[in-house]
Design a protein around this motif. Structure first.
Motif, PDB file in Angstrom:
ATOM      1  N   MET A 106       0.876  -1.177   0.000  1.00 51.90           N
ATOM      2  CA  MET A 106       0.000   0.000   0.000  1.00 51.90           C
ATOM      3  C   MET A 106       0.918   1.234   0.000  1.00 51.90           C
ATOM      4  O   MET A 106       1.326   1.724   1.050  1.00 51.90           O
ATOM      5  CB  MET A 106      -0.924   0.005   1.217  1.00 51.90           C
ATOM      6  CG  MET A 106      -1.815  -1.239   1.291  1.00 51.90           C
ATOM      7  SD  MET A 106      -2.801  -1.345   2.794  1.00 51.90           S
ATOM      8  CE  MET A 106      -3.863   0.070   2.594  1.00 51.90           C
ATOM      9  N   SER A 107       1.262   1.712  -1.184  1.00 56.50           N
ATOM     10  CA  SER A 107       2.248   2.793  -1.312  1.00 56.50           C
ATOM     11  C   SER A 107       1.640   4.168  -1.147  1.00 56.50           C
ATOM     12  O   SER A 107       2.375   5.156  -1.008  1.00 56.50           O
ATOM     13  CB  SER A 107       2.927   2.693  -2.688  1.00 56.50           C
ATOM     14  OG  SER A 107       1.961   2.782  -3.723  1.00 56.50           O
ATOM     15  N   ASN A 108       0.313   4.265  -1.166  1.00 58.94           N
ATOM     16  CA  ASN A 108      -0.309   5.587  -1.107  1.00 58.94           C
ATOM     17  C   ASN A 108      -0.759   5.985   0.296  1.00 58.94           C
ATOM     18  O   ASN A 108      -1.269   7.084   0.497  1.00 58.94           O
ATOM     19  CB  ASN A 108      -1.506   5.657  -2.052  1.00 58.94           C
ATOM     20  CG  ASN A 108      -2.551   4.607  -1.714  1.00 58.94           C
ATOM     21  OD1 ASN A 108      -2.244   3.590  -1.086  1.00 58.94           O
ATOM     22  ND2 ASN A 108      -3.795   4.844  -2.138  1.00 58.94           N
ATOM     23  N   VAL A 109      -0.652   5.070   1.264  1.00 61.96           N
ATOM     24  CA  VAL A 109      -1.072   5.381   2.630  1.00 61.96           C
ATOM     25  C   VAL A 109      -0.021   4.877   3.614  1.00 61.96           C
ATOM     26  O   VAL A 109       0.773   3.982   3.310  1.00 61.96           O
ATOM     27  CB  VAL A 109      -2.440   4.755   2.972  1.00 61.96           C
ATOM     28  CG1 VAL A 109      -3.560   5.392   2.153  1.00 61.96           C
ATOM     29  CG2 VAL A 109      -2.407   3.248   2.779  1.00 61.96           C
ATOM     30  N   TYR A 110      -0.042   5.494   4.806  1.00 64.56           N
ATOM     31  CA  TYR A 110       0.778   5.050   5.928  1.00 64.56           C
ATOM     32  C   TYR A 110      -0.132   4.694   7.092  1.00 64.56           C
ATOM     33  O   TYR A 110      -1.213   5.290   7.269  1.00 64.56           O
ATOM     34  CB  TYR A 110       1.753   6.145   6.390  1.00 64.56           C
ATOM     35  CG  TYR A 110       2.866   6.441   5.419  1.00 64.56           C
ATOM     36  CD1 TYR A 110       3.655   5.422   4.904  1.00 64.56           C
ATOM     37  CD2 TYR A 110       3.151   7.746   5.033  1.00 64.56           C
ATOM     38  CE1 TYR A 110       4.698   5.693   4.035  1.00 64.56           C
ATOM     39  CE2 TYR A 110       4.193   8.033   4.173  1.00 64.56           C
ATOM     40  CZ  TYR A 110       4.955   6.993   3.665  1.00 64.56           C
ATOM     41  OH  TYR A 110       5.976   7.263   2.796  1.00 64.56           O
ATOM     42  N   LEU A 111       0.324   3.755   7.900  1.00 61.90           N
ATOM     43  CA  LEU A 111      -0.380   3.432   9.130  1.00 61.90           C
ATOM     44  C   LEU A 111      -0.104   4.541  10.137  1.00 61.90           C
ATOM     45  O   LEU A 111       1.042   4.954  10.330  1.00 61.90           O
ATOM     46  CB  LEU A 111       0.103   2.088   9.688  1.00 61.90           C
ATOM     47  CG  LEU A 111      -0.360   1.735  11.108  1.00 61.90           C
ATOM     48  CD1 LEU A 111      -1.875   1.549  11.145  1.00 61.90           C
ATOM     49  CD2 LEU A 111       0.348   0.484  11.604  1.00 61.90           C
ATOM     50  N   HIS A 112      -1.138   5.002  10.829  1.00 63.44           N
ATOM     51  CA  HIS A 112      -1.003   6.064  11.817  1.00 63.44           C
ATOM     52  C   HIS A 112      -1.602   5.598  13.140  1.00 63.44           C
ATOM     53  O   HIS A 112      -2.752   5.160  13.193  1.00 63.44           O
ATOM     54  CB  HIS A 112      -1.711   7.335  11.343  1.00 63.44           C
ATOM     55  CG  HIS A 112      -1.753   8.413  12.403  1.00 63.44           C
ATOM     56  ND1 HIS A 112      -2.917   9.048  12.773  1.00 63.44           N
ATOM     57  CD2 HIS A 112      -0.771   8.950  13.173  1.00 63.44           C
ATOM     58  CE1 HIS A 112      -2.648   9.931  13.720  1.00 63.44           C
ATOM     59  NE2 HIS A 112      -1.352   9.892  13.976  1.00 63.44           N
ATOM     60  N   ILE A 113      -0.786   5.669  14.193  1.00 67.48           N
ATOM     61  CA  ILE A 113      -1.240   5.314  15.535  1.00 67.48           C
ATOM     62  C   ILE A 113      -0.972   6.519  16.429  1.00 67.48           C
ATOM     63  O   ILE A 113       0.167   6.987  16.528  1.00 67.48           O
ATOM     64  CB  ILE A 113      -0.483   4.093  16.104  1.00 67.48           C
ATOM     65  CG1 ILE A 113      -0.568   2.913  15.135  1.00 67.48           C
ATOM     66  CG2 ILE A 113      -1.025   3.724  17.476  1.00 67.48           C
ATOM     67  CD1 ILE A 113       0.295   1.737  15.560  1.00 67.48           C
ATOM     68  N   ARG A 114      -2.032   6.987  17.061  1.00 69.42           N
ATOM     69  CA  ARG A 114      -1.871   8.123  17.984  1.00 69.42           C
ATOM     70  C   ARG A 114      -1.854   7.590  19.408  1.00 69.42           C
ATOM     71  O   ARG A 114      -2.809   6.965  19.867  1.00 69.42           O
ATOM     72  CB  ARG A 114      -2.992   9.127  17.791  1.00 69.42           C
ATOM     73  CG  ARG A 114      -3.063  10.189  18.884  1.00 69.42           C
ATOM     74  CD  ARG A 114      -3.721  11.456  18.420  1.00 69.42           C
ATOM     75  NE  ARG A 114      -2.870  12.179  17.477  1.00 69.42           N
ATOM     76  CZ  ARG A 114      -3.084  13.437  17.105  1.00 69.42           C
ATOM     77  NH1 ARG A 114      -4.121  14.105  17.579  1.00 69.42           N
ATOM     78  NH2 ARG A 114      -2.285  14.025  16.244  1.00 69.42           N
ATOM     79  N   VAL A 115      -0.747   7.839  20.089  1.00 74.33           N
ATOM     80  CA  VAL A 115      -0.591   7.370  21.465  1.00 74.33           C
ATOM     81  C   VAL A 115      -0.773   8.570  22.388  1.00 74.33           C
ATOM     82  O   VAL A 115       0.123   9.409  22.533  1.00 74.33           O
ATOM     83  CB  VAL A 115       0.803   6.731  21.678  1.00 74.33           C
ATOM     84  CG1 VAL A 115       0.933   6.222  23.107  1.00 74.33           C
ATOM     85  CG2 VAL A 115       1.030   5.602  20.685  1.00 74.33           C
ATOM     86  N   ASP A 116      -1.946   8.673  22.991  1.00 75.71           N
ATOM     87  CA  ASP A 116      -2.212   9.757  23.918  1.00 75.71           C
ATOM     88  C   ASP A 116      -2.168   9.303  25.367  1.00 75.71           C
ATOM     89  O   ASP A 116      -2.288  10.116  26.285  1.00 75.71           O
ATOM     90  CB  ASP A 116      -3.572  10.400  23.624  1.00 75.71           C
ATOM     91  CG  ASP A 116      -4.692   9.369  23.585  1.00 75.71           C
ATOM     92  OD1 ASP A 116      -4.414   8.183  23.816  1.00 75.71           O
ATOM     93  OD2 ASP A 116      -5.842   9.753  23.316  1.00 75.71           O
TER      94      ASP A 116
END
Length: 528
Positions: A106-116
């Protein structure tokens, strides 16, 4: 020391910031990689979304996908993502970290994890996520763990329950709930500090559990870092002290060497003055001291030679007069010899007085009592005294106004003008002119005569002790050669100077002394 302390604090902050960032990225690498791998293995985009929602709910952390073109990456961040490592952007103010990872295929997106927030829930979910990935590698779980190991900063391994020192409660929880994860905390006294180990059962591998760890808890002040920064600070402080003391020691060595040379009698020794620090001031004071000592010794030698020479004449005349007294019985002749002896004794008294005055002004700082006085009053007194000795000569004057006030020692200022006027009457032909005043804060007294004047080459000599010129100013004119040298020393202690040149109006010599009218102008005159 304050600068070194500040530097140490900055170093600690910078080092800890880098360590904290490295710790966040190393801890996020494995988790983000496993999640990205599982997402890539989902068959459809909808199943990917559903699985991410489930994981987000269990982790209690928001997961989503962001377009690659909305994320500005640095060169180092781009390199990490290409190598399947995570990047962490942490905000110190909000204490929120954003984790980004690349998803294979999946070259058009990145995995995003928000650690709050971070709690035991997220730690316990790490082995669950790893087990989720191992489902796709049934029968080769050990090999898969070896593939995942480079992305985790702690050990991943299957271990037998018998090898782990677990109590009955921990064993029962693992056996009753196969999805249960237990955490083991260990606080050792070593440099590693507090560690956490996570254990989770795996049904596909009988009699074994998945062990993660021990995972080191971030230590803001580890002993090695603290000791290294302390030693570094001491080194910087030592180097600073060394480089501060080295020039000082070198300058002190020069002063010590110069003192030794002066002690050996080399009074021409001078210390090189460099800069404007305390040692430069000390060197300047040393040079001034040696100059003064040298001048005093030379003056003493000159005084001794001159006094012995000047005393011979009156002493010889007194001896001759005494012999004449013994050889004659004539009353008139005896009276005449007595008068001559009396004059010679008076001459000796005058010479002794001049010598004592010169010695007082030459050797050390005299006791000067500066006071405010009307300059015209001094001239008026001199004019009254000069009426007795001027004979047929004419004394004219240009006196300052009565409002002109100067600071001076009356006795010595009177002596200066008296010497100037006495010289002018002695060497002038018919006219003498005296004047004085204050210009630009500088007071001056001036006496001119219409004599033959003083050659330019001899003008500095007249202020030396016991100096007589070879022209009209000869011994026959009287004096001991100390008057003008006394004037020169008085001018020095007044903070000014005495000069002689040609009179522009009378054609003879013009003597002048200048000094600060007030003590606040002293430095200005010395500088000029």
């Amino acid at each position: 020391m304050a600068l070194v302390a500040l530097l140490s604090y900055v170093i600690v902050q910078v080092v800890n910031d880098h360590r904290a960032q490295d710790y966040r990225e190393s801890m996020a690498d494995g988790v983000a990689y496993v999640i990205a791998q599982v997402i890539a293995k989902q068959p459809t985009p909808s199943s990917q979304v559903d699985w991410m929602k489930d994981v987000s709910r269990v982790l209690e952390l928001p997961l989503d996908l962001v377009a690659t073109n909305t994320l500005e990456l640095s060169r180092s961040e781009h390199r990490r993502l290409e190598n399947h490592h995570a990047i962490v952007r942490y905000d110190d103010k909000t204490a929120i970290g954003d984790i980004y990872a690349r998803i294979e295929g999946m070259s058009n997106v990145y995995l995003h994890i928000r650690v709050d927030k971070l709690s035991e829930v997220q730690i316990k979910m790490i082995p669950i996520l790893i087990l989720e990935d191992l489902v796709y590698y049934s029968g080769s779980e050990e090999n898969r763990l070896e593939q995942l190991q480079p992305y985790f900063p702690y050990k991943l391994a299957f271990r037998s329950l018998s090898d782990l020192q677990l109590d009955m409660d921990q064993l029962s929880r693992l056996r009753l709930d196969k999805a249960q994860t237990i955490l083991l905390y260990e606080d050792s006294g070593t440099a590693q500090g507090t560690t956490i180990s996570a254990i989770s059962a795996y049904t596909n591998v009988p009699n074994k559990v998945l062990l993660l760890g021990p995972v080191p808890v971030f230590n803001w002040f580890p002993f090695r870092i603290f000791a290294g920064i302390t030693l570094f600070s001491l080194l910087i402080l030592s180097l600073g002290v060394y480089f501060l003391m080295r020039p000082l020691q070198r300058k002190i060595g020069k002063v010590r060497l110069a003192l030794n040379q002066v002690r050996k009698g080399e009074l021409n020794t001078r210390v090189e003055v460099i800069g404007s620090d305390e040692m430069a001031t000390l060197g300047l004071s040393f040079n001034m001291m040696t100059e003064h000592i040298q001048r005093l010794i030379e003056a003493q030698r000159e005084l001794t030679r001159a006094v012995s020479h000047e005393l011979r004449t009156p002493v010889a005349r007194i001896r001759f007069g005494m012999e004449m007294l013994t050889d004659t019985d004539d009353y008139e002749s005896r009276l005449q010899q007595q008068e001559m002896i009396d004059k010679d004794i008076e001459s000796l008294n005058s010479l002794i007085d001049e010598i004592l005055t010169y010695a007082t002004l030459e050797q050390g700082t005299p006791n000067l009592n500066f006071e405010q006085m009307v300059l015209k009053d001094v001239f008026t007194q001199i004019l009254k005294e000069s009426d007795v000795i001027k004979k047929d000569k004419i004394i004219s004057s240009t006196l300052p106004d009565e409002s002109i006030i100067v600071e001076a020692e009356y006795r010595y200022l009177h002596r200066v003008i008296q010497n100037f006027v006495g010289n002018a009457l002695r060497y002038g032909q018919q006219r003498v002119h005296i004047s004085g005043g204050v210009e630009n804060g500088i007071a001056f007294v001036c006496v001119e005569d219409d004599g033959v004047g003083i050659a330019e080459k001899d003008r500095e000599k007249v202020f030396d002790a016991f100096t007589r010129l070879d022209d009209s100013r000869t011994r026959a004119s009287g004096g001991y050669g100390l008057g003008l040298s006394i004037v020169s020393r008085i001018a020095y202690w007044f903070g000014g100077h005495a000069v002689v040149d040609a009179s522009p109006t009378l054609g003879g010599a013009r003597f002048m002394m200048q000094w600060p009218a007030t003590r606040t102008h002293r430095k200005k005159l010395r500088k000029n």
